[in-house]
Every structure is written in C-alpha cells, then in structure tokens.
Design an enzyme around this catalytic site. Sequence first.
Site, PDB file in Angstrom:
ATOM      1  N   HIS A  60      17.414  67.226  36.507  1.00 45.65           N
ATOM      2  CA  HIS A  60      17.097  67.754  37.837  1.00 45.65           C
ATOM      3  C   HIS A  60      15.894  68.693  37.720  1.00 45.65           C
ATOM      4  O   HIS A  60      15.888  69.804  38.242  1.00 45.65           O
ATOM      5  CB  HIS A  60      18.309  68.455  38.451  1.00 45.65           C
ATOM      6  CG  HIS A  60      19.458  67.516  38.701  1.00 45.65           C
ATOM      7  ND1 HIS A  60      19.827  67.059  39.941  1.00 45.65           N
ATOM      8  CD2 HIS A  60      20.309  66.901  37.829  1.00 45.65           C
ATOM      9  CE1 HIS A  60      20.850  66.229  39.831  1.00 45.65           C
ATOM     10  NE2 HIS A  60      21.163  66.115  38.564  1.00 45.65           N
ATOM     11  N   TYR A 328      24.372  72.395  30.362  1.00 47.92           N
ATOM     12  CA  TYR A 328      23.469  73.263  31.151  1.00 47.92           C
ATOM     13  C   TYR A 328      23.073  74.485  30.325  1.00 47.92           C
ATOM     14  O   TYR A 328      21.935  74.954  30.395  1.00 47.92           O
ATOM     15  CB  TYR A 328      24.146  73.750  32.436  1.00 47.92           C
ATOM     16  CG  TYR A 328      24.383  72.731  33.526  1.00 47.92           C
ATOM     17  CD1 TYR A 328      24.385  71.361  33.270  1.00 47.92           C
ATOM     18  CD2 TYR A 328      24.621  73.132  34.836  1.00 47.92           C
ATOM     19  CE1 TYR A 328      24.626  70.452  34.287  1.00 47.92           C
ATOM     20  CE2 TYR A 328      24.857  72.221  35.857  1.00 47.92           C
ATOM     21  CZ  TYR A 328      24.869  70.888  35.572  1.00 47.92           C
ATOM     22  OH  TYR A 328      25.118  69.988  36.582  1.00 47.92           O
TER      23      TYR A 328
END
Lengths: 359, 182
Positions: A60, A328
């Site tokens: 992303h 992440y």
Amino acid sequence: MDSSRTPTWRWLFIAAAIAVFAGLFAYVGGWIAPNRLTPKKIVDTLEDNAGVHPGYRRNHSKGICVAGTFTSSGQAADYSIAALFAPGDTPVVGRFALPGGNPYAPDNSVPIRSFALRFTQSDGQQWRTGMNSMPVFPVATPEAFFAQLQAGRPDPATGKPDPARMKAFFDAHPEASAFLKWVKTAKPSASYATETYWGLNAFYFVNEQGERQAVRWEVVPEQAMDDTASPDTSDPNYLAFDLEQRLASGALRWRLLVTLAAPGDPVDDATKTWPANRPQIDAGTLVLNQVQPQDSGECRDINYDPTILPQGIEISSDPLLPARSAAYADSYLRRTGEEAHLPSTSRPGDAHLAGSKHP
Amino acid sequence: MKSTPTAFSLPARILHWLMAVLVLAMLFIGVGMVASVSERHQWLIGLHKPLGIAILILVLLRLYVRWRYPAPPLPADLPTWQRMGAYLSHSALYALMLAMPLVGWAMLSAGGYPITLGYGVQLPPIVPAGPALFSVLRYAHQYLAYLLFLTFLLHMGAALYHGLIRRDGVLRSMMRGKRIEE
C-alpha cells in the site's frame, strides 16, 4: 572428591550448558528454523515484487494522508467500553492508498483502494484499523498470503505476474473464490470518496459486563457513487487530485457500520462473509476535512497495525491479524531506518520495477 | 567486629534468581516475537511490555540492595584478569538490564505507539515521536539484547567455572545463605 584433578565431564557440562542456551536462542529467533514463515520473508517478497522504494511502506505504498473527526452515535457503546464509542468526538488521522508495493503505480492499475484510520481517544488509547474496498480477503492464512505474493512475482520479461503461476495458485486455493467473484466485476473507482471500505478481519467488542461480541466493521460513504464518472486516466494520480478537489469544496463523510456475528459465524476466516441478515449498528459518522501529501502528512509516521486497539476491542483468532501486525512492524522499521539514513538492513534492492513505471 | 560477608544477602539472592528467569524469558520472548507471524506474535508482545516494566522496577530495587548489602569479596587467589572480567561483565549486566526497558519504552514513544501494559494501564511517552529516532532506538533495542544474551552466556559459563572447576564458593555464595557466621 579429589579437587586437584578436574574431570573432563565438568568442562563438557559447562560447554553443553552454553551450547543449549545459545542453540535455543538461535532456534526461537528463527536463525536455524529456515522453514518458518517470518515477517522478514513476507516483506522481502513484497520488495522482490515491487522493488525497493526507500522511505515508502512496503505494501500500500502509494497513498495520501487525511484527517478529521469521528462522531459517535453512542449505539456501539452497549457492546464496547471503548471510549470512542461513547457519544462525542474523537480525532482521526487516516490514509487512503492503493494495494501493492509500487508508490508510482497508476491509480487505474488496480480495482482496490484501501483506507486506514487511527482514532486517538482522550485517554491516550488508540484504535488503528486498515480496511479495503472489498468485502472479503483472497486468503485466510499468512502462509497462503505468502504463497500468493510468490505467485504474483512479476515476470522480468513482461513486468506482470505469470498468468500460469497465478492460475496454479488460485487452483490450489479454492477459498479465494468469493474474492475472485467480486474482483471479476470490480472496476478502478474514480474516487476514494465513493468507496465502501471493509475491515475484513473479525474482532471482539467487549462491554461493561465483560461480554464478548464478535464483530466486523465497514465504513460506508455518504458520497454517492457516480456511475457515469470515468477517471481521467491521463493523470496516473487522479485519486489524489479528486480527493483534493472534493475536500476543497467540503467535508467527506462515512458511516461506521458494525456487523454483529451470530454464534457459529466464522471469526477466523477473512475469505468468508457473514450472512447478510446479521444485525448492523450505526456506530457514528466519520468526517474528513483535511488532506495532506503522504511524504509530509501526519499519516506518514503511523504504522496502521490493526492489532493496536483500545480497551473494549480485542483481536479474534483470525490468523491474518498477528501476521499483519508482524509484517507491518518489519516494513515500518525498514522505512523509518531509511528516513534515518541508517545502513540498510534489507537486501540490496533489485530496482527492476522501481524505475520502469515512473521517473 | 563485623565480618565481611561470605555470601549474598537473602534479598540479593531472591532478586538475582527472579530476575535471571525474567530477563532470560524476555530475551527469548523478544527474539521469538519478531521472528513469528503466528498467534504467538500477539501473545508474546502482550507479555513483553509489562514484563519489561517489571524488570525496570526490579533492577532499581536491586541496585539499592546491592548498595545496602555489599557483595561478598571474590576469592583472594583469583587471577587479576578474571577479577576484571567479573567486574566488567557484572557492570554490563546491570547497565543492560537498566537500559533495555528504557530503550524499549523510548522506542515505542518515538514510533508514536500507545504504550499499553494491558488492563487499560498506559504509560506516557518519554521521548518525542519521530521516525529516525524510532529506527535508531529499535535497532539499539535489538543489538543491546544480543549483547545482553552474550553477557548472560559468559556470566553463566563463569558461574559454572567457579562452581565446577575452581569450586571456590563463588557460585555457592549466590545459591545459599551464609555458612560461616563471624
């Protein structure tokens, strides 16, 4: 015992004690467990697929920062003690993005958009969530996600994933059928503002009595989708332009809808939706009124780890959640290290895709 | 006339063994959680933060106990280099036990994370948020942990050397109470 002579076993015992602890440490740390799926392997594969773009998120990567306020309706407060569900306002910093690791990808290259939010309660507790504009995730486990990433590795000749490998992956993963059915009709939208974003993973709300209710959430736009609008694809960044235009003339609004599971609904499988007749509560309204570029906006330094939750919201047994948290964190360390100009700990990047799509 | 101690005081011994278990557990939890994508990852992180703060409190208590009840002297015949080694490795252990929780706390502060210990207990940030500072502290936390683990191996090896090879009472001084009063 005669202390003037030291039997060999005593030396061996000391050596063995050290070796056992060192070996256990190496095993737990993954150095001698090559088959274990680690966050590093996932993020390395994202880099393999999209190239290394220093300072950017590894997935992303292309996005834009937004900010605003969540105004609670109070209706979710019966199910969760989280302060943000009590009537009142909570500040929010969000980020719209495209899936994939290329920060220069044209906006019409994928039919999916994502929306991440960080709510900061007045007591300092936070709720972070990362949502996507699709109702189901293609796969249910981190292992399958990793296999999907590997199958999606671009062919150096075409710059695109090898269709045969993708087909083999989906043949081996029938759980992706709901996603594939959805994606067949999905089109790249002309705006971030007209999309519904689903949280995908299940969570638990916990109320004052300590009762746990399995939930999923989605944010539903109040901006109507204009089916006649077709994006100006001559501008690869039309989504950012659209968002700036819209916010220049007024705030954008979404409703936060929380779906309550019935007993027996799967909480550990993001590939499956719950039956459509499950009750939904309207938890409140999200109002966005600011937009900032992602390289200087507040969202840049936020890791939208979906397991960062206030009291009153808990993770479910969905195996994707810890994997998202772990991967992440790895991505966050790589990109913050690049901002600090530390010697890279990621592998020397093959920038074969980095330069090809955009200057 | 007061004699010099021949063993560690009871508070020192309790703190030593309690912290030995906690610190070792923390090192394994730490390397394990960053190398896992499984459910263990969340469970281990949930343990890591409150345990780290517990160790920070215990090490402060321990420094007080060390000052209040001096350690027994090393055997008189111990070679100087081993004496130096003992002094340096013990200093390193204290410094690292103190630094690791503080670096971890500062690292989460710099990353903009809420510092939650569970059950709604939340600590304030101790440094301003900033990505460059976060990454420096995050790497410091990792490499200081490796250094702490190596120092632990050395410490354990040396303790066993005293107990099994030299058999000079040094290991016993941390295992049991005083055997000789006066």
